[in-house]
Each structure stands twice: as structure tokens, then as C-alpha cells.
Design a protein around this motif. Structure first.
Motif, PDB file in Angstrom:
ATOM      1  N   GLN A 167      50.330 -38.979  48.229  1.00 18.23           N
ATOM      2  CA  GLN A 167      49.113 -38.221  48.464  1.00 18.23           C
ATOM      3  C   GLN A 167      48.667 -38.328  49.927  1.00 18.23           C
ATOM      4  O   GLN A 167      48.256 -37.332  50.547  1.00 18.23           O
ATOM      5  N   ASP A 168      48.794 -39.521  50.466  1.00 21.51           N
ATOM      6  CA  ASP A 168      48.444 -39.715  51.874  1.00 21.51           C
ATOM      7  C   ASP A 168      49.395 -38.933  52.784  1.00 21.51           C
ATOM      8  O   ASP A 168      48.965 -38.329  53.780  1.00 21.51           O
ATOM      9  N   GLN A 169      50.675 -38.937  52.447  1.00 22.60           N
ATOM     10  CA  GLN A 169      51.652 -38.186  53.228  1.00 22.60           C
ATOM     11  C   GLN A 169      51.358 -36.689  53.185  1.00 22.60           C
ATOM     12  O   GLN A 169      51.457 -35.984  54.200  1.00 22.60           O
ATOM     13  N   LEU A 170      50.965 -36.192  52.009  1.00 18.99           N
ATOM     14  CA  LEU A 170      50.677 -34.771  51.855  1.00 18.99           C
ATOM     15  C   LEU A 170      49.486 -34.365  52.709  1.00 18.99           C
ATOM     16  O   LEU A 170      49.506 -33.313  53.376  1.00 18.99           O
ATOM     17  N   THR A 171      48.451 -35.189  52.693  1.00 20.19           N
ATOM     18  CA  THR A 171      47.263 -34.875  53.492  1.00 20.19           C
ATOM     19  C   THR A 171      47.588 -34.864  54.982  1.00 20.19           C
ATOM     20  O   THR A 171      47.186 -33.948  55.717  1.00 20.19           O
ATOM     21  N   THR A 172      48.335 -35.874  55.417  1.00 23.45           N
ATOM     22  CA  THR A 172      48.682 -35.968  56.841  1.00 23.45           C
ATOM     23  C   THR A 172      49.574 -34.809  57.267  1.00 23.45           C
ATOM     24  O   THR A 172      49.355 -34.192  58.331  1.00 23.45           O
TER      25      THR A 172
END
Length: 298
Positions: A167-172
Motif C-alpha cells: 500500500q505504501d509502495q502504491l501511494t508513493t
């Protein structure tokens, strides 16, 4: 008496002359003596009988010899050699154990008797137990030292941690893609008769709508593609980029002419996002500069 004296004096003179001439006559008649005299006589210089000022008793320095002086022996260096470093006893023990295990194995292979095989297996079991003990100690060290724990480096292994990480990777990556779409486009090379291109086209269409990056479709054979009614005919750019397989996707920066390959074949939306973010990163461009091409875009 006078008569005897008259005969005696000539006889004495004859005897003296004979004694004086005897060495000269003898040397002239004896070939060995003559040869020795000739050899011992100096070369082009004056003979001794012509240098009457020398007399019969003279001494001269010997002529210099042509032989060179023998080479002098090299004196041993007075600097003592550096002592060899002493190896750790653990290294010596480890190498001896390796050698013994190899010998036992080779003997067991060549002569696989029950005793030979058992001896090799017993030693191997001891080594496996020692290695297992090492693994346990290394694991405890990793638990106590976060920078040495591989589960905390890069992608996690725990299911819950993987969910948070993705999820963090997707946001970034979504934020990076939005910024990238301001001055970059995606080149989509396809053929009108390619079923994989038709299957991949909807994914690219959705990706364009989600992340706001423009997709420029280029038909290699001039055929149409649903979802991209404004597809361009190939003007030679496919040959320039060496596109031999479709579908193919390239990331291009029109104002600089820099083009980087993203992938060939059918890709998912997440794969596109990951690859584009990775290729656009400055660190990746420094590591693999040869993957980038510069051409003039029309």
C-alpha cells in the motif's frame, strides 16, 4: 817454458770462445729450446739483444691480463625477512576437517564398504550439526541487531507487513507517476493482427485514465487498435528502437528525446507502475545508462 806458454795462450783463448758460443749453438740446434725462445720473445717490441742498456739483469712489470675479474658474490641482505603471520587455529582446524571429509568421501565412493560409508556419514553428521548451531547463533544475532535482520530489509516476509508495504509502495508510485505524466508519454507499439496487443490495449487505456500519463499508440503494420482511434502509423521509429516483438511499451520524454524500454508482452497495471517508477528513478538511469536512447521525436 816460453814455447809452452806460446801454445798455452792460444789454447786458452780457443777454450774461452768455445764456452761463450756453447749456449747460443745449443739453443740454435735444439728445436724445443728454439721454440721456447721464440714464444717467450716479445711481439713487435725491440729484442733484448738490441737494448744493450738493459744489461743481463733487469726486471719489468708484467703486462696486464685480458681476463676480467671474476664477479663478486652478492652479500646476503642484512635485513631480516618478515616473519609469516600466524594463522588462526580455527582456520587450520576447519581446513583439516574439510580435507578429512573429502578423503573419507572419496574412499567411500571408490570402495563403498559399510565401514567406509559409515565413517564418512558420521563425520558429515557432525559437520551438519556444527553448521546448524552456527545458523541458530546467527539468527539470534539478527534478532538483536535490526540492521542485520534480512526480514527488515527490502520487501517483508510477514503477510500483514507485505500488505502495508504494498500500500505504501502504491501511494508513493502513484504520486511519482502523476509528476512523471507532466513531461513523459508511453509509446505503445502494436500490430493490428496481434491478439496479445488487443488483450493488452485495455490495460494501457485504464492506466492512462488512472495515472494521467498519455499513451501514444503506434501501429507497426498500419492496422487499427480499439481504444486508440488516433494511433499513428510507424514512421521508422520502431526500426530505430529495434522493436522486433509486440506489444512493446517505451517511456519517452519528448522535449529531451530520451526513450527507455519498459517491457514487451502483456503486462498488468501493477507491473507497469513498478517498472515505470523503477526506470524513471535517477539511480536506475545511472546504473544502466545503455538502456536509454536519444532520438528526435516528430
Amino acid at each position: 817454458m816460453n814455447q809452452n806458454k806460446r801454445y798455452f795462450l792460444p789454447a786458452m783463448a780457443a777454450l774461452a770462445l768455445t764456452l761463450a758460443l756453447a749456449p747460443i749453438v745449443s739453443s740454435a740446434q735444439d728445436p724445443d729450446t728454439r721454440t721456447t725462445a721464440v714464444r717467450s720473445a716479445p711481439g713487435p717490441g725491440p729484442r733484448y739483444w738490441s737494448d744493450n742498456w738493459r744489461g743481463w739483469h733487469f726486471y719489468e712489470e708484467p703486462e696486464p691480463s685480458d681476463e676480467t675479474d671474476p664477479p663478486r658474490k652478492r652479500q646476503p641482505s642484512s635485513v631480516p625477512a618478515a616473519p609469516a603471520q600466524r594463522r588462526a587455529p580455527e582456520l587450520v582446524q576447519f581446513e583439516a576437517l574439510q580435507k578429512t571429509l573429502e578423503q573419507y568421501r572419496n574412499i567411500a565412493i571408490i570402495k563403498p564398504t559399510e565401514a567406509n560409508v559409515r565413517r564418512y556419514m558420521e563425520l558429515e553428521s557432525k559437520i551438519v550439526a556444527q553448521a546448524s548451531h552456527f545458523a541458530d547463533v546467527a539468527q539470534r544475532v539478527a534478532w538483536a541487531t535490526p540492521e542485520l535482520d534480512p526480514t527488515l530489509q527490502g520487501r517483508p516476509v510477514n503477510a500483514k507487513a507485505i500488505e502495508v508495504f504494498e500500500q505504501d509502495q502504491l501511494t508513493t508510485r502513484s504520486a511519482a507517476m502523476a509528476a512523471l505524466g507532466k513531461d513523459h508519454v508511453l509509446f505503445f507499439f502494436f500490430r493490428g493482427d496481434c491478439p496479445f496487443c488487443h488483450a493488452f490495449a485495455p490495460t494501457l487505456e485504464a492506466f492512462q485514465a488512472r495515472y494521467g500519463i498519455n499513451v501514444v499508440a503506434i501501429s507497426v503494420d498500419g492496422g487499427p487498435m480499439p481504444g486508440f482511434p488516433n494511433a499513428r502509423a510507424d514512421n521508422g521509429i520502431a526500426r530505430t528502437l529495434k522493436v522486433t516483438q509486440v506489444p512493446a511499451v517505451f517511456l519517452a520524454q519528448p522535449y529531451s528525446g530520451k526513450i527507455s524500454p519498459i517491457g514487451f508482452g502483456v503486462l498488468s497495471e501493477s507491473q507497469l507502475l513498478e517498472r515505470i517508477s523503477t526506470v524513471a528513478a535517477p539511480a536506475t538511469q545511472e546504473m544502466a545508462p545503455g538502456t536509454n536512447k536519444h532520438i528526435v521525436l516528430r
